[in-house]
Design a protein around this motif. Structure first.
Motif, PDB file in Angstrom:
ATOM      1  N   GLY A 233       0.813  -1.214   0.000  1.00 15.34           N
ATOM      2  CA  GLY A 233       0.000   0.000   0.000  1.00 15.34           C
ATOM      3  C   GLY A 233       0.842   1.257   0.000  1.00 15.34           C
ATOM      4  O   GLY A 233       0.318   2.350  -0.172  1.00 15.34           O
ATOM      5  N   ASP A 234       2.154   1.120   0.191  1.00 15.71           N
ATOM      6  CA  ASP A 234       3.020   2.300   0.198  1.00 15.71           C
ATOM      7  C   ASP A 234       3.179   2.880  -1.198  1.00 15.71           C
ATOM      8  O   ASP A 234       3.263   2.139  -2.182  1.00 15.71           O
ATOM      9  N   LEU A 235       3.227   4.196  -1.277  1.00 20.30           N
ATOM     10  CA  LEU A 235       3.587   4.894  -2.505  1.00 20.30           C
ATOM     11  C   LEU A 235       4.758   5.800  -2.169  1.00 20.30           C
ATOM     12  O   LEU A 235       4.702   6.556  -1.210  1.00 20.30           O
ATOM     13  N   VAL A 236       5.837   5.686  -2.952  1.00 21.79           N
ATOM     14  CA  VAL A 236       7.002   6.528  -2.719  1.00 21.79           C
ATOM     15  C   VAL A 236       7.241   7.378  -3.956  1.00 21.79           C
ATOM     16  O   VAL A 236       7.260   6.862  -5.069  1.00 21.79           O
ATOM     17  N   MET A 275       2.429  -3.350  -3.893  1.00 17.63           N
ATOM     18  CA  MET A 275       1.084  -3.918  -3.847  1.00 17.63           C
ATOM     19  C   MET A 275       1.200  -5.408  -3.578  1.00 17.63           C
ATOM     20  O   MET A 275       2.303  -5.961  -3.522  1.00 17.63           O
ATOM     21  N   GLU A 276       0.061  -6.078  -3.409  1.00 17.35           N
ATOM     22  CA  GLU A 276       0.080  -7.534  -3.260  1.00 17.35           C
ATOM     23  C   GLU A 276       0.722  -8.109  -4.518  1.00 17.35           C
ATOM     24  O   GLU A 276       0.272  -7.806  -5.625  1.00 17.35           O
ATOM     25  N   PRO A 277       1.768  -8.963  -4.382  1.00 18.82           N
ATOM     26  CA  PRO A 277       2.430  -9.475  -5.585  1.00 18.82           C
ATOM     27  C   PRO A 277       1.435 -10.129  -6.547  1.00 18.82           C
ATOM     28  O   PRO A 277       1.603 -10.065  -7.763  1.00 18.82           O
ATOM     29  N   GLY A 278       0.369 -10.743  -6.007  1.00 21.39           N
ATOM     30  CA  GLY A 278      -0.606 -11.406  -6.864  1.00 21.39           C
ATOM     31  C   GLY A 278      -1.416 -10.441  -7.705  1.00 21.39           C
ATOM     32  O   GLY A 278      -2.026 -10.830  -8.699  1.00 21.39           O
TER      33      GLY A 278
ATOM     34  N   ALA B 206      -3.080   9.137   9.520  1.00 21.54           N
ATOM     35  CA  ALA B 206      -3.500   8.961   8.126  1.00 21.54           C
ATOM     36  C   ALA B 206      -2.305   8.550   7.265  1.00 21.54           C
ATOM     37  O   ALA B 206      -2.399   7.656   6.424  1.00 21.54           O
ATOM     38  N   MET B 207      -1.153   9.210   7.476  1.00 20.44           N
ATOM     39  CA  MET B 207       0.035   8.835   6.715  1.00 20.44           C
ATOM     40  C   MET B 207       0.419   7.394   7.012  1.00 20.44           C
ATOM     41  O   MET B 207       0.777   6.626   6.134  1.00 20.44           O
ATOM     42  N   LEU B 208       0.309   7.039   8.282  1.00 21.83           N
ATOM     43  CA  LEU B 208       0.750   5.726   8.730  1.00 21.83           C
ATOM     44  C   LEU B 208      -0.142   4.608   8.195  1.00 21.83           C
ATOM     45  O   LEU B 208       0.338   3.517   7.876  1.00 21.83           O
ATOM     46  N   THR B 209      -1.439   4.864   8.098  1.00 14.25           N
ATOM     47  CA  THR B 209      -2.354   3.757   7.798  1.00 14.25           C
ATOM     48  C   THR B 209      -2.972   3.830   6.405  1.00 14.25           C
ATOM     49  O   THR B 209      -3.538   2.851   5.951  1.00 14.25           O
ATOM     50  N   GLY B 210      -2.890   4.953   5.728  1.00 15.09           N
ATOM     51  CA  GLY B 210      -3.480   5.044   4.390  1.00 15.09           C
ATOM     52  C   GLY B 210      -4.979   4.787   4.384  1.00 15.09           C
ATOM     53  O   GLY B 210      -5.442   3.751   3.941  1.00 15.09           O
ATOM     54  N   PRO B 211      -5.771   5.744   4.909  1.00 14.22           N
ATOM     55  CA  PRO B 211      -7.214   5.503   4.987  1.00 14.22           C
ATOM     56  C   PRO B 211      -7.880   5.499   3.607  1.00 14.22           C
ATOM     57  O   PRO B 211      -7.407   6.198   2.695  1.00 14.22           O
ATOM     58  N   GLN B 212      -8.971   4.750   3.490  1.00  9.84           N
ATOM     59  CA  GLN B 212      -9.747   4.664   2.243  1.00  9.84           C
ATOM     60  C   GLN B 212      -8.829   4.457   1.031  1.00  9.84           C
ATOM     61  O   GLN B 212      -8.042   3.532   1.026  1.00  9.84           O
ATOM     62  N   SER B 213      -8.874   5.351   0.030  1.00  9.54           N
ATOM     63  CA  SER B 213      -8.094   5.130  -1.190  1.00  9.54           C
ATOM     64  C   SER B 213      -6.677   5.681  -1.089  1.00  9.54           C
ATOM     65  O   SER B 213      -5.907   5.556  -2.030  1.00  9.54           O
ATOM     66  N   MET B 214      -6.336   6.302   0.022  1.00 10.72           N
ATOM     67  CA  MET B 214      -5.021   6.931   0.131  1.00 10.72           C
ATOM     68  C   MET B 214      -3.926   5.875   0.244  1.00 10.72           C
ATOM     69  O   MET B 214      -4.117   4.823   0.824  1.00 10.72           O
ATOM     70  N   ASP B 215      -2.773   6.207  -0.371  1.00 15.77           N
ATOM     71  CA  ASP B 215      -1.621   5.328  -0.234  1.00 15.77           C
ATOM     72  C   ASP B 215      -1.089   5.401   1.184  1.00 15.77           C
ATOM     73  O   ASP B 215      -1.318   6.369   1.900  1.00 15.77           O
ATOM     74  N   THR B 216      -0.349   4.364   1.550  1.00 16.82           N
ATOM     75  CA  THR B 216       0.277   4.345   2.864  1.00 16.82           C
ATOM     76  C   THR B 216       1.611   5.074   2.791  1.00 16.82           C
ATOM     77  O   THR B 216       2.311   4.983   1.790  1.00 16.82           O
ATOM     78  N   ILE B 222       8.207   7.234   4.694  1.00 11.22           N
ATOM     79  CA  ILE B 222       8.578   8.554   5.232  1.00 11.22           C
ATOM     80  C   ILE B 222       8.842   8.358   6.720  1.00 11.22           C
ATOM     81  O   ILE B 222       7.913   8.067   7.477  1.00 11.22           O
ATOM     82  N   PRO B 223      10.095   8.481   7.163  1.00 13.05           N
ATOM     83  CA  PRO B 223      10.426   8.220   8.564  1.00 13.05           C
ATOM     84  C   PRO B 223       9.632   9.122   9.516  1.00 13.05           C
ATOM     85  O   PRO B 223       9.211  10.218   9.127  1.00 13.05           O
ATOM     86  N   PRO B 224       9.401   8.668  10.779  1.00  9.69           N
ATOM     87  CA  PRO B 224       8.564   9.412  11.726  1.00  9.69           C
ATOM     88  C   PRO B 224       8.962  10.879  11.861  1.00  9.69           C
ATOM     89  O   PRO B 224       8.094  11.757  11.920  1.00  9.69           O
ATOM     90  N   ASP B 225      10.273  11.136  11.887  1.00  6.66           N
ATOM     91  CA  ASP B 225      10.720  12.508  12.072  1.00  6.66           C
ATOM     92  C   ASP B 225      10.307  13.384  10.891  1.00  6.66           C
ATOM     93  O   ASP B 225       9.971  14.564  11.051  1.00  6.66           O
TER      94      ASP B 225
END
Lengths: 385, 291
Positions: A233-236, A275-278, B206-216, B222-225
């Motif tokens: 779920g991460d986006l960088v 994302m999920e690899p699948g 919100a940044m930590l968990t990525g609510p709804q359609s938002m990316d995590t 992005i480190p805590p600091d």
């Protein structure tokens, strides 16, 4: 056909004069002119004159206040603030608006109260010139044409046309000097600087070494990314590490500063998604381009080159804010909506010995918008590929 | 030991009264009891309260959340296989604290967009729900104030954080949330919400968990600091006066153009028409001309 014509025409031509009089309703003419109070009362006339002058004076005062507030209010590090707004902006805006408005209102007031207001009627007349004028103009052109002798002197005509044509050459040569030709710059990005072979001189002897593969760094923060750092779920928003640490890739700081930096970023900016690899449907030949569900795509839209990172985590759809092109990040960056003509270029990635994400190579196709000489043979990723 | 005995002997020799032994005994008992009262029950209490919190949370969950998320937070699928309510087994306490603490949950109607609205649970109830959902699996915990609160920074640190946070914000957040956090449009009628006036804790979560359609934007991303720096930047946006005049929502050229066309030009047109349609006339004739 002819029958119907015959039957209509007599009725038309005969009936006109008898049934429709020239003026069916008598022209009432213009209503009688009614004077304004200022026309008949000298006191009111004088008052209107003063009103106009006052309006013009107000405009002048506003102009002066504009200049005063321009020099009075601080707009540097420590703005003057009025009611939560910048005092300078408010004062400049309102005084300039007042200066213009009062001139306009003053002129309008002058016209409506004091200038003559009798009604004028101007009848329509045809827009074209008199027939005799038109004839004379055509004759003038004809005489002029004959006097130049263009038809009789082909030598002059051909040499003249040739001279004008050649006049384009200096322009072409001179404009070419304005910049270097782009060459193949559009086909390469700075990602390709990782993993290249270079010769360096160390301890007096020449050695051929391989530059480390280009690590992927966090944009703005600048640190390289471990594959294990990212969660699903991460986006960088990412950049090549060379922009933050050029010496590791045997490049000079000057190569990644100022205008150079902007040029590199405009081509090398990257979106990294886990994302999920699948969920990933790899394109043909791209089976090993991701790392554990981490995929990397160019951040530059293939339509007109806006940077995109409006991603929906749940659908892996990346939206371009400029023209709403939408790309499927789980399916080779395929265009699923909007005007973009090509999928987003994917960057093949892997991990290095320390576990950092690196680019396997440069992008395999030019990033960003289409251009004339682009090789379109490689844009083959469509649905199902 | 001998020294101790000797001094004790000396004390007892000089000071021992008839009830001294009893007093010492009582004192010893009181101290033991008192110390026990201070330490032992405290430990017993915290485990009790944690268990009770989870238990309370489960009760609240069964009433308010289970309809969409399942009785054990396992998620509910619709008939055609899409999610009715996603599984909450690995979202952690931070996700619950954000979703319920900003009023997004419970939702009024199921859908991909969960608007921020009035919070329906009390802080204690939110803590209970968070504790229950956290007990279902893994996931980020509710962050400590020192992780997200920019007020914990000294003033020089604060300035440095604001600059850094601004760069991170522009690289990562503006695409969806707009350059001054006013929110923006997303595909298929969705939108990224306005993030002005949001509790720093909720921004962090919100940044930590990525609510709804938002990316995590996990701590590895992005480190805590740096998250704290983003929050410090957003904080300065709140305090900053609008030097350029009215912000009109800070939405860019659309709202500004609309106001210019409809209010600005419309107002000028109306003023011009009003001016042109008002001319007084009189029935009096000009002096000397009416003879």
């Amino acid at each position: 056909m002819t029958d119907s014509h015959d039957s209509i025409e007599p009725a038309d031509s005969h009936g006109h004069g008898e049934l429709v009089p020239d003026e069916p309703i008598a022209n009432p003419g213009l209503p009688a002119h009614e004077p304004r109070p200022t026309d008949v009362d000298p006191a009111k006339e004088k008052r209107a004159e003063i009103q106009v002058a006052v309006l013009f004076a107000l405009s002048g005062i506003c102009s002066v206040l504009f200049v005063v507030s321009y020099f009075t209010f601080d707009v540097g590090d420590n703005w003057h603030v009025v009611g939560g707004l910048g005092a300078s902006t408010v004062a400049l805006g309102s005084t300039l608006a007042g200066a213009l408005l009062f001139v306009g209102v003053g002129i309008t007031h002058w016209a409506r109260k004091l200038m003559g207001d009798h009604e004028i009627v101007e009848m329509r007349h045809p827009a074209y010139s008199e027939e005799s004028d038109r004839q004379r103009a055509l004759e003038d052109i004809k005489v002029g044409f004959e006097e130049t002798g263009i038809a009789r002197r082909p030598l002059i005509v051909f040499s003249g046309v040739g001279a004008l044509g050649l006049l384009g050459l200096p322009a072409v040569v001179y404009l070419r000097d304005l910049g270097t030709l782009p060459g193949d710059k559009l086909e390469h990005t700075i990602w390709g600087q990782g993993g290249r072979k270079i010769t360096i001189v160390e301890d007096g002897e020449e050695k051929e070494i391989t530059v480390p593969k280009m690590r992927i760094s966090r944009d703005a923060i600048g640190t390289p990314i471990l594959a294990s750092d990212l969660e699903i779920g991460d986006l960088v928003n990412a950049q090549p590490e060379v922009l933050f640490n050029p010496t590791r890739y045997y490049m000079e700081h000057a190569d990644v500063e100022g205008a150079e930096l902007q040029t590199h970023k405009s081509k090398a900016s990257l979106i990294l998604l886990r994302m999920e690899p699948g969920d990933i449907k790899p394109g043909k030949g791209r089976e090993d381009w991701d790392v554990n569900g981490i995929v990397a795509y160019s951040k530059i839209c293939t339509h007109v080159g806006c940077p995109i990172s409006l991603n929906e985590r749940t659908t892996h759809h990346l939206l371009c804010p400029c023209h709403q092109s939408t790309f499927d990040m789980a399916d080779s960056g395929r265009v699923i909506f909007g005007p973009a003509g090509r999928p987003l270029p994917q960057l093949p990635i892997e991990v290095d010995e320390q576990g950092y994400l690196v680019a396997q190579s440069d992008f395999t196709e030019p990033v960003g918008p289409s251009y004339w000489e682009r090789d379109y043979e490689r844009d083959r990723f469509a649905e199902g590929d | 030991m001998r020294l101790l005995n000797r001094s004790a002997g000396r004390l007892s020799r000089h000071r021992r009264g008839p009830i001294a032994g009893l007093v010492v005994l009582l004192l010893g008992l009181l101290m033991t009891g008192g110390l026990y009262a201070v330490f032992a029950p405290a430990q017993a209490d915290s485990t009790d309260s944690q268990e009770e919190l989870v238990k309370d949370g489960r009760e609240l969950f069964l009433v308010g959340c289970a309809f969409c998320h399942g009785q054990n937070g396992e998620g509910v699928l619709t008939q055609d296989g899409t999610q009715y309510g996603p599984a909450l087994t690995d979202v952690g306490a931070a996700a619950v604290d954000f979703q319920v603490g900003t009023g997004r949950m419970p939702m009024a109607t199921p859908g991909s967009q969960a608007p921020r609205k009035e919070v329906v649970y009390t802080d204690a109830e939110i803590a209970a729900l968070s504790a229950y959902v956290a007990s279902l699996g893994t996931g980020p915990a509710i962050p400590d104030a020192e992780l997200y609160d920019p007020d914990t920074l000294s003033s020089e640190e604060y300035d440095e954080y604001v600059v850094r946070g601004g760069q991170i914000f522009l690289a990562n957040c503006t695409a969806c949330h707009n350059f001054e956090g006013s929110g923006g449009a997303m595909p298929r009628g969705g939108y990224a919400p306005k993030i002005r006036g949001v509790d720093p804790k909720h921004i962090y979560e919100a940044m930590l968990t990525g609510p709804q359609s938002m990316d995590t934007f996990s701590d590895g991303n992005i480190p805590p600091d740096d998250k704290k720096a983003v929050i410090a930047y957003l904080n300065t946006l709140e305090e900053q006066p609008s030097y350029g005049g009215f912000t009109l929502g800070g939405l860019g050229p659309v709202s500004e153009g609309m106001i210019a066309w409809f209010v600005g030009m419309g107002g000028m047109l109306a003023f011009a028409i009003w001016g042109a349609s008002h001319t007084t006339r009189t029935s009096r004739k000009k002096d000397g001309a009416d003879a």
